[in-house]
Scaffold this active site. Sequence first.
Site, PDB file in Angstrom:
ATOM      1  N   ASP A  91       0.387  -1.363   0.220  1.00  0.00           N
ATOM      2  CA  ASP A  91       0.111  -0.076   0.423  1.00  0.00           C
ATOM      3  C   ASP A  91       1.048   1.294  -0.166  1.00  0.00           C
ATOM      4  O   ASP A  91       2.050   1.263   0.448  1.00  0.00           O
ATOM      5  CB  ASP A  91      -0.701   0.268   1.500  1.00  0.00           C
ATOM      6  CG  ASP A  91      -2.239  -0.555   1.099  1.00  0.00           C
ATOM      7  OD1 ASP A  91      -2.044  -2.268   0.896  1.00  0.00           O
ATOM      8  OD2 ASP A  91      -2.292  -1.147   2.015  1.00  0.00           O
ATOM      9  N   GLN A 115       4.334   0.801   1.836  1.00  0.00           N
ATOM     10  CA  GLN A 115       4.651  -0.451   2.840  1.00  0.00           C
ATOM     11  C   GLN A 115       5.640  -0.845   2.088  1.00  0.00           C
ATOM     12  O   GLN A 115       5.671  -1.501   1.485  1.00  0.00           O
ATOM     13  CB  GLN A 115       3.219  -1.405   3.474  1.00  0.00           C
ATOM     14  CG  GLN A 115       1.939  -0.848   4.034  1.00  0.00           C
ATOM     15  CD  GLN A 115       2.271  -1.268   5.477  1.00  0.00           C
ATOM     16  OE1 GLN A 115       2.769  -1.813   5.522  1.00  0.00           O
ATOM     17  NE2 GLN A 115       3.200   0.046   5.751  1.00  0.00           N
TER      18      GLN A 115
END
Length: 992
Positions: free
Chosen positions: A62, A79
């Site tokens: 993400d 992420q």
Amino acid sequence: MWSHLVVVLTGLALAVNTQITSPSPTVYSEKNVPTGKPIAGNYGGALRPQIHFSPPMYFMNDPNGMFVDANGVYHLYYQYNPTGIVAGNQHWGHATSTDLYHWENQPIAIYPGAAREAIFSGSAVIDVNNTSGFFPDQTDGVVAIYTLHTPDEERQDIAYSKDGGFTFIKYSGNPVLSINRTQFRDPKVIWHAETGKWVLVVAYAQEFVIGFFTSPDLKNWTHASNFTRHGLFGLQYECPNLVALPMLKNVSVDTPLEPSNFASTGSLFVLAISINPGAPLGGSITQYFPGTFNGTHFFTVDNGARIADFGKDNYAGQFFYGIPPASPQVSIAWASNWQYSQVVPTGTLESWRSSMSLPRYNVLANTTRGPYTLVSLPYDLKSLLTTTNSLANTSIANSSVLYDYSSTVPSGAIYFSITIENISLVNTTGTANFTFLSSVSGEYIRGGFYLGGDTPFWINRGNIRGFDNPFFTDKFSTNNLIDTESRAFKMEGVIDRSILEVFLDNGLRSATTTFFPTQSLDTVILSTGRLNPGVKMPAKSRLTRLDAFTKTVEDARIRTTSGGIVTIASLLIVFYLVWGEWSDYRRVVVHPELIVDKGRGNINQEAELVRTMLMLCSAAGEKMEIHLNITFPRIPCELLTLDVMDVSGEQQTGVAHGISKVQLAPMKEGGRPIDKTLLNLHAEEDVALHLDPSYCGNCYGAPAPQDAAKAGCCNTCDEVREAYASVSWAFGRGENVEQCEREHYSEKLDAQRGQGCRIEGGFRVNKVVGNFHIAPGRSFSNGPMHVHDLNNYLDSPVEGAHTFTHDIHTLRFGPQIPVEVTKMLGSKAMPWENHHINPLDRTSQLTDDPAFNYMYFVKVVATSYLPLGWEQRKTKKGAASSYPSGIHGRGADGSVETHQYSVTSHKRSLGGGSDAKEGHKERLHASGGIPGVFVSYDISPMKVINREERTKTLSGFLTGVFAVIGGTLTVAAAIDRGVYEGAIRVKKLHQR
């Protein structure tokens, strides 16, 4: 009517990520993760996108904390697992850009503080007014709020940066928001100017709730409201986003994002919620809800849930903080799907996984049957153009254009668009398609638009062969109505080595699709067809015509070495292919056919000739043979009774006597066979011939059976038992019953108490709906009821009690189909066994409850096997009753008439109750009944005929042989001609 279609192809420049060195971040305990410098990566891989951001190495998912600062620098956090190519060990990776395409990798921004921690998704803001108190002397302080994940809790922490977002200091007062939950994550923070407060949206993931919180200082948060259970649920909510978007006046104009096209009514808020798993196409997806927001509560404009992207690789998108509120907002999403993101081939081939989507402009627009639609368009691509002119800019009405960009576009990134104008709104026809392919491997990804009907648009990535996964869906589609005012359609897209994004009608529909070819795509074909009359067709390049038929020349009589080699090779090829045709001709396959079974019940004389080859019939009706072999290790043969009934509920007459009981030693002694006796179902008991002819046995108060050997008397133990059953009296072991003591009934019963029993053999029944069951005790018909004497079964003195634990070794309806035939019914990879036809074979059931009932509901399907040439060997079959048990169904011509079946099973305790122990307390069982094994069979009206046939007829074989010879020699002649003429030309060149 006339249509005008314009095609634009533009090469895009390389936007390969670079890397810089930044100050060291906060100290981190994990030694194998670098600090103070970016992780190095190789961006030259064949699958590595060039204008889409991807991590330098390892795994990314993400986007997080995106913002743009006062100097126009865009910060992208994400992420990141810096130690592996699958998710885990989550950090916040970091990259910066000034145009959203050319990225500089930065050092990792935020690290976990301990081995059991992970830094999950979140957001970042610029605290211009120092509401947090972290930045007393600056206006560019950055605060990141993120989920700190541990196995015990997900809580919201903050960290602040005084150097513009490059390094962060974790707040000593963390957590700033904690509710002691393990599924509470992904905070997104915005500034709400009207109320002068920060607003946070966060997901209560598995409760399907988005919580709204407010704060004056980013450190103290107050719950304001919840947005609960809206739209698609999937299995959990994730990554909420709240953003205000301007409304367009008209999305169909050439430049829809001009400020003059923004509605004066202002912006609407959009709440975006990602779900994973459980998307309509599987895995992860993002939905959005347009509405209004007053600083504490969000209200949707309607009850609709809208999907942001109709592909399968667009998830957890986030909007940049710091974009002026009256401007189109810019977003980036993760271009993958959790169903396969951790196994895509880039990890093993190039040591990285996942890329981001293109940056996109986002606004809202009202369209035909599409109010408040999210409009997404690629962020300005001008910085990527390699030339000021397009590679191709032409009209291709009812034609196509092919372009090889292997040598002209080093990045492999192409922008393309197709525009169709003045589309007829009546009787509209036509297609507009694109194809990107590899000239080396033949792989391709393609898509297109149908102008008629409900105007669907489709994408197909199924012909890319570099990645195969059952969740890697290969086809996607949407519907895109033609605007009745503009009467135009526009498709534009960007392909970038291993990712494709398309945008329809100025971004009203968009799709993100990843793909992984074995060879680089290097050719594009754009085409249209079947457009309505009046389409203009400007001049275009033509392909050189190919002539497949060479001309006869005198040179054909010249013998050459190359000609001899070609001749020998062609003869070998002809021999090999003819042998293949012969093998194919000799091959026998089984072709299944499905027909209506007209032979059920009485025989129709009109079809007698055919059915005598397919069925075995008797004068009274068709018969069916049932074969079984069932072991009951915890109940003796003396207590087992087999009953057969038809649809009327009464016992059938004329049942064949082919069943045997095999006494088995107790389980602790190995269960070996002891004795085998013939079971004569429902036969009359032997009368006591040794008794005095005038003897009349006492019935002990019960009426004598109507079928007693001597009227009004009970001369045998069995007659006493039947008399008792007729008045529903328990019989027991026959104590104090003279007849039973004379026959030593109780002694026989005790001798078998610990034994088991196997019932095996076959019996013949009418081919109608019926059932058979194996139950304890003698069975009797008491009026309309069929009853069993359960006294000796339930009052068992043996250890562990009698139970109906059983093993079904075999249960079939008719003769067994030969093994070699069942294998032919399957495939080479998964050949059939008889278990495919008789699914109850090798079934085991175990219970310690004496009062337990097993029911099998069987649907029987008549099945015939007709061997090759059976028509020449067919013989008239006699009545079914003339066949011994086990022979019924087998013809002298080699045919087999049998049955296959499907089964549904159910088991229950006769004491009633529920399945709470199995996790289904809502499933209740009735009480009462008879313990045992019950098989109810129903006859399907359909019939399967498995007919052996050759794969090819003699005429087909001869046609194939002639085609092989003619085709091989034709190709050989063309090759020989080419080699000969080439040699002649080379020779002439040398002579010059």
